[in-house]
Design an enzyme around this catalytic site. Structure first.
Site, PDB file in Angstrom:
ATOM      1  N   GLU A 136      35.688  50.189  38.012  1.00  0.00           N
ATOM      2  CA  GLU A 136      34.603  51.177  37.954  1.00  0.00           C
ATOM      3  C   GLU A 136      33.844  51.231  39.275  1.00  0.00           C
ATOM      4  O   GLU A 136      33.447  52.312  39.730  1.00  0.00           O
ATOM      5  CB  GLU A 136      33.647  50.863  36.803  1.00  0.00           C
ATOM      6  N   THR A 175      28.336  50.699  34.506  1.00  0.00           N
ATOM      7  CA  THR A 175      27.917  50.985  33.121  1.00  0.00           C
ATOM      8  C   THR A 175      28.049  49.785  32.188  1.00  0.00           C
ATOM      9  O   THR A 175      27.544  49.826  31.070  1.00  0.00           O
ATOM     10  CB  THR A 175      28.747  52.138  32.524  1.00  0.00           C
ATOM     11  N   SER A 233      37.555  42.142  31.231  1.00  0.00           N
ATOM     12  CA  SER A 233      36.662  43.139  30.620  1.00  0.00           C
ATOM     13  C   SER A 233      35.217  42.766  30.910  1.00  0.00           C
ATOM     14  O   SER A 233      34.700  41.778  30.384  1.00  0.00           O
ATOM     15  CB  SER A 233      36.899  43.195  29.100  1.00  0.00           C
ATOM     16  N   ASN A 235      32.335  44.189  30.044  1.00  0.00           N
ATOM     17  CA  ASN A 235      31.379  44.214  28.931  1.00  0.00           C
ATOM     18  C   ASN A 235      31.607  43.047  27.981  1.00  0.00           C
ATOM     19  O   ASN A 235      30.662  42.516  27.403  1.00  0.00           O
ATOM     20  CB  ASN A 235      31.414  45.571  28.216  1.00  0.00           C
TER      21      ASN A 235
END
Length: 321
Positions: A136, A175, A233, A235
């Site tokens: 990202e 995010t 990952s 998050n």
């Protein structure tokens, strides 16, 4: 976790909700599935569509071929870009080669991309809060000219920033960050650069915030929290950190067979959650596996309801039955 234990002891299981798939992940997976329905196999996917091995393997079984770069896609191939977003050079390259592509970038990531463009157009240098090397971050940096953005990962990084024009700055964030860590970094930026401009809305996505809040709601009551998610990952890793900060031990696992029974010595209450790329199927797999060893008292703790659905690209929207 294959051995049977005849003398099951009780284990309280607190299931965090919301957990698992978010709207952006759901959309990205659907885009690949619908592209396969429309065009047939193979459909090429640049990078992991989402950070979850089970999901990637499931799509491979349906005919998706995962590649690192576009030069691995043959002429005339159909390609999907991952949910994390890509630099502008990637679709440009696809167009130059005449490749048919679908962009599965999460709309909330795309929103950050547009904000970055607007800040640079306004002549501001952007301080981007994120994790170096994350797809990202690479995708967002690739939306604006080189040198337009500086990356910070910690409060210490803020102190070490060397900025030419300190009065013309803005900040944006990845995010999938820790809400608490990001708030500290933003405070440090605002202290050092009082005129810095922030985004109009929160960049950390609703799903990341909701899953962290759900873990906070249970972790204080848990002796152990298990987070289902991939080691790459962002998050999911943040959920482990949130649980540990709340005073619980925590482990990240991808599947039930990653769990060690040694973790459960002295554990009376277990918390269970899943990162935004992990399907509910894996949650049930772990619960079924635990039920072989424990008399489970399963309780769901819900801190928010999610009803967000993102539109599919028009190229595949018509393929939905």
């Amino acid at each position: 976790m294959t051995e049977q234990n005849p003398a099951k002891r009780p284990l309280k299981l607190l299931l965090a909700a919301p957990r698992g798939f978010c709207a952006g992940v759901d959309r990205a997976i659907k885009i690949v599935e619908l592209a396969l329905e429309k065009h047939g196999a193979p459909v090429y996917v640049r990078h992991e569509i989402v950070h979850n091995r089970f999901v990637v393997d499931s799509l491979k079984a349906k005919g998706a071929v995962f590649v690192d770069e576009l030069d691995q896609v043959p002429d005339g191939g159909h390609v999907v870009f991952s949910a994390h977003g890509v630099p502008k050079s990637v679709p440009q390259n696809a167009q130059e080669r005449g490749l048919a592509y679908l962009d599965a970038t999460c709309p909330l990531v795309s929103k950050v991309h547009r904000q970055a463009e607007r800040q640079v157009e306004a002549g501001r240098h952007i301080i981007f809060i994120g994790h170096a090397g994350h797809p990202e971050v690479i995708g967002t940096f690739g939306q604006v000219p080189a040198g337009s953005m500086s990356l910070v990962e910690t409060v210490e990084d803020v102190a070490n920033l060397a900025i030419a024009n300190e009065d013309n700055l803005s900040f944006l964030t990845q995010t999938t960050l820790s809400v608490d860590d990001t708030a500290e970094i933003v405070e440090a930026l605002q202290r050092r650069f009082p005129s810095i401009i922030g985004p109009k809305g929160e960049d950390i996505c609703y799903a990341t915030s909701n899953r962290q809040n759900a873990v906070k709601a249970i972790a204080g009551q848990c002796d152990l929290v298990i987070v289902i998610g991939a080691p790459n990952s962002s998050n999911s890793l943040r959920l482990v950190e949130v649980a540990e900060r709340a005073g619980s031990k925590a482990h990240l696992v991808q599947r039930a067979n990653d769990i060690s029974m040694n973790w459960f010595d002295g554990v009376e209450t277990l918390g269970l959650t899943a990162g935004a790329s992990a399907p509910e199927l894996l949650v049930r797999e772990i619960i079924d596996s635990l039920a072989n060893h424990f008399e489970l008292d399963e309780q769901q703790v819900t801190t928010a309801e999610e009803s967000i659905i993102f539109k599919l690209p028009r190229e595949v929207a018509g393929a939905v039955a």
